[in-house]
Design a protein around this motif. Structure first.
Motif, PDB file in Angstrom:
ATOM      1  N   SER A   1       0.840  -1.199   0.000  1.00  0.00           N
ATOM      2  CA  SER A   1       0.000   0.000   0.000  1.00  0.00           C
ATOM      3  C   SER A   1       0.879   1.255   0.000  1.00  0.00           C
ATOM      4  O   SER A   1       1.707   1.416  -0.893  1.00  0.00           O
ATOM      5  N   TYR A   2       0.728   2.147   1.011  1.00  0.00           N
ATOM      6  CA  TYR A   2       1.632   3.292   1.054  1.00  0.00           C
ATOM      7  C   TYR A   2       3.089   2.828   1.159  1.00  0.00           C
ATOM      8  O   TYR A   2       4.012   3.568   0.797  1.00  0.00           O
ATOM      9  N   GLY A   3       3.280   1.603   1.598  1.00  0.00           N
ATOM     10  CA  GLY A   3       4.630   1.043   1.615  1.00  0.00           C
ATOM     11  C   GLY A   3       5.241   0.967   0.229  1.00  0.00           C
ATOM     12  O   GLY A   3       6.475   0.979   0.090  1.00  0.00           O
ATOM     13  N   THR A   4       4.409   0.900  -0.822  1.00  0.00           N
ATOM     14  CA  THR A   4       4.948   0.950  -2.187  1.00  0.00           C
ATOM     15  C   THR A   4       5.370   2.374  -2.532  1.00  0.00           C
ATOM     16  O   THR A   4       6.373   2.583  -3.214  1.00  0.00           O
ATOM     17  N   THR A   5       4.610   3.347  -2.055  1.00  0.00           N
ATOM     18  CA  THR A   5       5.003   4.749  -2.200  1.00  0.00           C
ATOM     19  C   THR A   5       6.329   4.981  -1.479  1.00  0.00           C
ATOM     20  O   THR A   5       7.251   5.615  -2.004  1.00  0.00           O
ATOM     21  N   ARG A   6       6.396   4.467  -0.256  1.00  0.00           N
ATOM     22  CA  ARG A   6       7.631   4.598   0.534  1.00  0.00           C
ATOM     23  C   ARG A   6       8.809   3.954  -0.194  1.00  0.00           C
ATOM     24  O   ARG A   6       9.928   4.479  -0.169  1.00  0.00           O
ATOM     25  N   THR A   7       8.565   2.820  -0.858  1.00  0.00           N
ATOM     26  CA  THR A   7       9.649   2.153  -1.586  1.00  0.00           C
ATOM     27  C   THR A   7      10.220   3.056  -2.670  1.00  0.00           C
ATOM     28  O   THR A   7      11.445   3.154  -2.835  1.00  0.00           O
ATOM     29  N   ALA A   8       9.345   3.734  -3.412  1.00  0.00           N
ATOM     30  CA  ALA A   8       9.818   4.656  -4.448  1.00  0.00           C
ATOM     31  C   ALA A   8      10.647   5.779  -3.832  1.00  0.00           C
ATOM     32  O   ALA A   8      11.671   6.195  -4.403  1.00  0.00           O
ATOM     33  N   MET A   9      10.232   6.263  -2.674  1.00  0.00           N
ATOM     34  CA  MET A   9      10.956   7.352  -2.017  1.00  0.00           C
ATOM     35  C   MET A   9      12.269   6.863  -1.405  1.00  0.00           C
ATOM     36  O   MET A   9      13.289   7.553  -1.468  1.00  0.00           O
ATOM     37  N   VAL A  10      12.262   5.654  -0.822  1.00  0.00           N
ATOM     38  CA  VAL A  10      13.475   5.135  -0.179  1.00  0.00           C
ATOM     39  C   VAL A  10      14.528   4.767  -1.221  1.00  0.00           C
ATOM     40  O   VAL A  10      15.721   5.019  -1.023  1.00  0.00           O
TER      41      VAL A  10
ATOM     42  N   MET B   1      15.820   2.314 -11.850  1.00  0.00           N
ATOM     43  CA  MET B   1      16.005   1.169 -12.747  1.00  0.00           C
ATOM     44  C   MET B   1      16.879   1.522 -13.946  1.00  0.00           C
ATOM     45  O   MET B   1      17.656   0.688 -14.421  1.00  0.00           O
ATOM     46  N   ARG B   2      16.774   2.759 -14.419  1.00  0.00           N
ATOM     47  CA  ARG B   2      17.630   3.165 -15.537  1.00  0.00           C
ATOM     48  C   ARG B   2      19.084   3.296 -15.107  1.00  0.00           C
ATOM     49  O   ARG B   2      20.003   3.049 -15.895  1.00  0.00           O
ATOM     50  N   GLN B   3      19.316   3.681 -13.860  1.00  0.00           N
ATOM     51  CA  GLN B   3      20.671   3.881 -13.370  1.00  0.00           C
ATOM     52  C   GLN B   3      21.269   2.632 -12.742  1.00  0.00           C
ATOM     53  O   GLN B   3      22.457   2.605 -12.415  1.00  0.00           O
TER      54      GLN B   3
ATOM     55  N   VAL C   1       5.013   9.264  -7.693  1.00  0.00           N
ATOM     56  CA  VAL C   1       6.389   8.908  -7.320  1.00  0.00           C
ATOM     57  C   VAL C   1       6.961   7.803  -8.201  1.00  0.00           C
ATOM     58  O   VAL C   1       8.117   7.396  -8.016  1.00  0.00           O
ATOM     59  N   ALA C   2       6.179   7.312  -9.157  1.00  0.00           N
ATOM     60  CA  ALA C   2       6.670   6.261 -10.055  1.00  0.00           C
ATOM     61  C   ALA C   2       7.948   6.654 -10.805  1.00  0.00           C
ATOM     62  O   ALA C   2       8.809   5.785 -11.030  1.00  0.00           O
ATOM     63  N   PRO C   3       8.113   7.923 -11.213  1.00  0.00           N
ATOM     64  CA  PRO C   3       9.358   8.281 -11.907  1.00  0.00           C
ATOM     65  C   PRO C   3      10.627   7.990 -11.105  1.00  0.00           C
ATOM     66  O   PRO C   3      11.688   7.755 -11.693  1.00  0.00           O
ATOM     67  N   PHE C   4      10.544   7.980  -9.776  1.00  0.00           N
ATOM     68  CA  PHE C   4      11.728   7.669  -8.971  1.00  0.00           C
ATOM     69  C   PHE C   4      12.133   6.209  -9.157  1.00  0.00           C
ATOM     70  O   PHE C   4      13.323   5.873  -9.144  1.00  0.00           O
ATOM     71  N   ILE C   5      11.137   5.345  -9.331  1.00  0.00           N
ATOM     72  CA  ILE C   5      11.436   3.943  -9.610  1.00  0.00           C
ATOM     73  C   ILE C   5      12.074   3.815 -10.983  1.00  0.00           C
ATOM     74  O   ILE C   5      13.064   3.093 -11.173  1.00  0.00           O
TER      75      ILE C   5
END
Length: 503
Positions: free
Chosen positions: A205-214, A433-435, A425-429
């Motif tokens: 859930s928000y943990g997926t949002t947190r993953t993108a931020m972390v 992945m690109r880097q 926040v998907a662009p952070f993922i």
């Protein structure tokens, strides 16, 4: 600079040399440090053995506190982690850092429901969990056979807390929370000598949002020195604006239509060969005729409106009259109440398989979410019993399964012109992945989850910039917490186990 000028001013006023003044400042600094409150981190360790994924695994369970401090050394946040590490320690084994969502939710759900070595037994068939005692069972679906597991309760969740006087603004927010969690992860890696171990990160859930931020913090932000092997997302929410039913935002209705079709199918309101079939029909209709009709607004021709209304009724199980009155736009809250109104029942938000009975049948939205009050007591009882009685953690604090930190949350990624009104926040993922050419992503979604709709996750993860050849999508016949259903808990663990092994 201020200290430098003050130092010189005192020396001039007293006709003393700077060297003579230095001890005064040193003494003052020492006295201030002595006045600071101290926190002695609690750590409790127990050894166990269990069978996971068919493999007998001896392991050490450690529940401990990590203290985060301000720049001047004042304790500000006490973060509790519960780790399960195979014995003897093997640094070649993957490490999986796990948390839940909210914001404000402790890691109890994934720990006692999906991947911890013990789980709470609640009904698998979308029935209420009733009253205690709730059995705490061995969990053969735990991932301990393939990875060491570290469950993190971020600031303000679980047993974690902010010390007295700490400003909530420093920890309760998109970026603030991510920095704290990233710091805890780096500390654990360092303290346990796991810098060269394969690393996985994920939440629900928000943990997926947190993953993108972390991942932004670990691979491209504050630290930029912790590379990850995989991101494991459960019930994903990355693009918030695309699912918010603000008047004028048509995307919210497009994103939730496939969920409505799946729920209608489950409750016998529509006919289809399978939930996969009705979901695909709804996807194609949602991004085609339905999106086109909504975007035309009041210019939508009457004949086209009638055609869309008819198909919308077939897919959702709602009457054409109701859809017409709703201007073809039915919010999720209305749908929960309307779908089974003829039976006097509402359906769940977290899991549409659950049904509840309201005070009366005349309202527009449900009194509460039957899929939440149907499970929360069992999980809260289990995490308290396991942490306190089995692991020996001592505290007078109550475990915050779902806390109130959300009311203080800073949802902004910037300020001024960069205020990010469209929160995604998907662009952070994608950037991570690109880097990092070996970073892969696994995404798990339940067909009957309205909190984080599966079509919304698909939409956010197939945008430009996210390498599709390293994205794996998996689906389950339950809702937000698909592991509640016994068959899906096994399937989820098998899927994640295969994902980790495939590195």
């Amino acid at each position: 600079m201020i200290k430098k000028y003050a130092f010189a001013a005192i020396a001039a006023a007293t006709l003393l040399s700077p060297a003579a003044i230095a001890p005064v400042f040193a003494q003052d600094k020492a006295e201030k440090k002595a006045e600071m409150p101290s926190v002695e981190p609690q750590v409790r360790t127990r050894d166990f053995t269990g069978t996971f994924g068919g493999v007998r695994v001896p392991y050490t369970a450690t529940i401990g506190e990590t203290v985060l401090t301000s720049d001047d050394g004042k304790p500000e946040a006490v973060i509790v982690t519960t780790s399960y590490v195979k014995n003897p320690r093997d640094t070649s084994r993957p490490v999986f850092f796990i948390y839940n969502g909210g914001p404000g939710s402790g890691s109890v759900w994934l720990q006692m429901g999906a991947w911890g070595p013990k789980r709470v037994a609640i009904p698998s068939d979308a029935r209420d969990d009733g009253a205690p005692p709730y059995p705490i069972l061995d969990n053969p679906e735990s991932l301990l056979d393939v990875a060491d597991l570290i469950f993190i309760d971020p600031p303000g969740t679980g047993f974690s807390y902010l010390t007295e006087g700490t400003d909530k603004k420093k920890y309760f927010g998109l970026q603030e929370d991510a920095r704290a969690v990233a710091q805890v992860i780096r500390r654990w890696i360092n303290d346990n000598g796991r810098w060269n171990s394969p690393k996985y990160l994920g939440g629900e859930s928000y943990g997926t949002t947190r993953t993108a931020m972390v991942v932004r913090e670990l691979e491209g932000g504050t630290y930029n020195d912790v590379a990850l092997n995989g991101l494991i997302l459960v019930s994903t929410i990355l693009d918030f604006a695309a699912r918010e039913p603000t008047p004028g935002n048509e995307m919210a209705y497009i994103m939730t239509l496939p969920n409505m079709a799946a729920a209608a199918y489950y409750h016998g309101k529509v006919e289809a060969p399978s939930v996969e079939a009705i979901a695909e029909e709804a996807r194609q209709f949602a991004i085609g005729p339905y999106a086109s009709a909504l975007l035309k607004g009041q210019d939508l021709p009457a004949e086209e409106r009638a055609t869309v209304r008819r198909e919308l009724a077939r897919l959702t199980g709602l009457s054409e009259r109701y859809l017409d009155q709703a201007e073809l736009r039915v919010t999720s809250q209305r749908f929960y109440k309307e779908l089974l109104r003829d039976r006097g029942l509402t359906i769940g938000r977290l899991d549409a398989r659950y049904t509840g009975k309201d005070y009366d049948n005349a309202g527009e939205t449900p009194d509460a979410d039957p899929s939440f009050y149907g499970i929360d007591a069992g999980y809260t009882a289990a995490i308290n019993a396991w942490s306190r009685e089995s692991l020996g953690f001592e505290t007078k604090r109550e475990y915050q399964s779902i806390g109130s930190v959300g009311q203080y949350w800073n949802w902004s990624l910037g300020s001024g012109w960069n205020r990010n009104a469209y929160l995604n926040v998907a662009p952070f993922i994608g950037q991570a992945m690109r880097q990092n050419s070996q970073l892969r992503l696994f995404n798990a979604q339940g067909w009957y989850d309205f909190a984080t709709p599966f079509f919304g996750a698909e939409y956010s993860l197939n945008r430009v910039g996210i390498p599709q050849d390293r994205v794996t999508l998996a689906y389950y016949d339950a809702g937000h917490m698909m592991y509640i259903r016994d068959e899906d808990r096994r399937k989820l663990s098998d899927d994640v186990r295969a994902f980790i092994r495939a590195r």
